[in-house]
Enzyme design. Sequence first.
Site, PDB file in Angstrom:
ATOM      1  N   HIS A  69       0.832  -1.209   0.000  1.00  0.00           N
ATOM      2  CA  HIS A  69       0.000   0.000   0.000  1.00  0.00           C
ATOM      3  C   HIS A  69       0.864   1.255   0.000  1.00  0.00           C
ATOM      4  O   HIS A  69       1.236   1.776   1.052  1.00  0.00           O
ATOM      5  CB  HIS A  69      -0.902  -0.037   1.246  1.00  0.00           C
ATOM      6  CG  HIS A  69      -2.026   0.933   1.190  1.00  0.00           C
ATOM      7  ND1 HIS A  69      -3.241   0.677   1.763  1.00  0.00           N
ATOM      8  CD2 HIS A  69      -2.143   2.151   0.629  1.00  0.00           C
ATOM      9  CE1 HIS A  69      -4.054   1.701   1.560  1.00  0.00           C
ATOM     10  NE2 HIS A  69      -3.393   2.612   0.875  1.00  0.00           N
ATOM     11  N   ARG A  73       1.924   9.144  -6.253  1.00  0.00           N
ATOM     12  CA  ARG A  73       1.480  10.473  -6.728  1.00  0.00           C
ATOM     13  C   ARG A  73       1.852  10.812  -8.164  1.00  0.00           C
ATOM     14  O   ARG A  73       1.673  11.945  -8.579  1.00  0.00           O
ATOM     15  CB  ARG A  73       2.014  11.593  -5.806  1.00  0.00           C
ATOM     16  CG  ARG A  73       1.702  11.434  -4.347  1.00  0.00           C
ATOM     17  CD  ARG A  73       0.224  11.362  -4.068  1.00  0.00           C
ATOM     18  NE  ARG A  73      -0.067  11.424  -2.636  1.00  0.00           N
ATOM     19  CZ  ARG A  73      -1.103  10.842  -2.074  1.00  0.00           C
ATOM     20  NH1 ARG A  73      -1.957  10.130  -2.798  1.00  0.00           N
ATOM     21  NH2 ARG A  73      -1.316  10.949  -0.783  1.00  0.00           N
ATOM     22  N   ASN A 103      -4.937   5.828  -7.175  1.00  0.00           N
ATOM     23  CA  ASN A 103      -5.639   7.128  -7.064  1.00  0.00           C
ATOM     24  C   ASN A 103      -4.731   8.304  -7.412  1.00  0.00           C
ATOM     25  O   ASN A 103      -4.645   9.281  -6.680  1.00  0.00           O
ATOM     26  CB  ASN A 103      -6.250   7.298  -5.670  1.00  0.00           C
ATOM     27  CG  ASN A 103      -5.203   7.390  -4.580  1.00  0.00           C
ATOM     28  OD1 ASN A 103      -4.076   6.921  -4.754  1.00  0.00           O
ATOM     29  ND2 ASN A 103      -5.558   7.977  -3.455  1.00  0.00           N
ATOM     30  N   ASP A 313       0.689   2.484   3.761  1.00  0.00           N
ATOM     31  CA  ASP A 313      -0.203   3.567   3.333  1.00  0.00           C
ATOM     32  C   ASP A 313       0.582   4.875   3.249  1.00  0.00           C
ATOM     33  O   ASP A 313       0.081   5.949   3.621  1.00  0.00           O
ATOM     34  CB  ASP A 313      -1.425   3.708   4.255  1.00  0.00           C
ATOM     35  CG  ASP A 313      -2.536   4.543   3.620  1.00  0.00           C
ATOM     36  OD1 ASP A 313      -2.380   4.979   2.464  1.00  0.00           O
ATOM     37  OD2 ASP A 313      -3.559   4.773   4.286  1.00  0.00           O
TER      38      ASP A 313
HETATM   39 ZN   LIG Z   1      -6.997   3.866   1.954  1.00  0.00          ZN
END
Ligand SMILES: [Zn+2]
Length: 449
Positions: A69, A73, A103, A313
């Site tokens: 994870h 960017r 994302n 993360d």
């Molecule tokens: Zn998340």
Amino acid sequence: MTVNVVLRGIRVIDPLAGRDQVDMDVWLRSGRIEAIERRIRTDQAPTLDLARAPGLPEVVLCPGFIDLHTHLREPGGEAAETVQSGAEAAAVGGFTQVVAMANTRPAIDTPERLADSRRRARLAPVRVLSAAALTLGLRGRDMVDTAACAAAGAAAFTDDGRNAAPTRLLAEALRAAAEVDRVVLVHPEDEAMVTAANPDVPSVMRCPHRPPDCEVVAVEQALRALTQAGRGRLHLQHLSCAGSLELLRTARELDFPVTAEVTPHHLSMWLPFEREPDPPSLRKVNPPLRTEQDRRALVEGLREGLIDAVATDHAPHPAEDKVGDYADTAPGMIGLETALATCLTLGGMGGEWLPTLVERLTAGPWRVLGAAAGLREPRLRLGQPCSFVLFDPEEEWEVGAEPLRSRSGNTPLLGVRLRGRVLLTVHEGTIAHLSPALELPGLTAIPSA
Ligand SMILES: [Zn+2]
């Protein structure tokens, strides 16, 4: 840069091989492990004695860490991180394989964008895999072309950052991902509940109030989708509260194909903070830090194997996104460079815990994604290029005293002294990181910075 040295007094941990041996000699030559034996006598390499006094933790050699994870960017957020800077940060943290989330701007939701991601990853100093989005634009409405994305190299499917897909669509996605032998990674936070708890905040991602029930309900929904799908594999990202673990435990007892991860920050921090960071948004993260009780439950869940993996993360943000009104600031903290030390120092995972922690950073995440995802099996291999890390569980350092490799500095740990430092990271036979704290004899051709 090549190296030729026998390291003496090393603890060798290789979870997939069932290996945990203390006081070993390790012969490193040209980025390869030539031999691991009790005593290596060679007139071809100098010896570096790293042995510790009895009772003190030894320096550890183990396979390179895997991060399930990571947010890199690129494209669209290069001021915060690029594939290159993020991969360098990974190497400093001992990670030799990372899975980049989808994302970015734009999101990685087509085979073409995946191919772009794969191209960007090619020159990185560690192995960077790409997850594909589950739905177009992460909007939770239309599923991506999972077969085409898998063929283009998607390691897994995820709308991480968002959780907008209804249960029915998630079930469909689990089935489609199963067709191509991929896992679906779910960011379990119920967006309707989050929005309801923050009536004045327009962005669901930035909402500061996210009660534990937002997560528990989303975990419940994801498990329901898995039941509806009747096949597929579900992975729950960054679990943060005890309530989620209870659901996970029940699902596991019923043999649901579900795995889970926890972040170093949820394993080590809780609210209220003893000393609030400046700005306070440095501790703002989705899901939020919870109570000391939740943290203890997560540590216990990781120890017993209910949680399969530690995943960072790593969420870099430019400084300006962390200042101003707390409700408007971006959530997330960086974590690649501090993951190991955070778990050891603040999470209390040294000592007898250490081999388990190494397992949850190597074999655990490898099992979660499975062989089809494109990860290399984390194993120490002799005489051939492999990925490994050498770390000192005792060495102390101050976060930020040396410049971080990440382009961002958003962590509440700046200035904090931690114990546990990566000394050397080798990625498939090439040195990806060498700490100045390790003075290697037999080192040639030091690279220019
Ligand atoms: Zn998340």
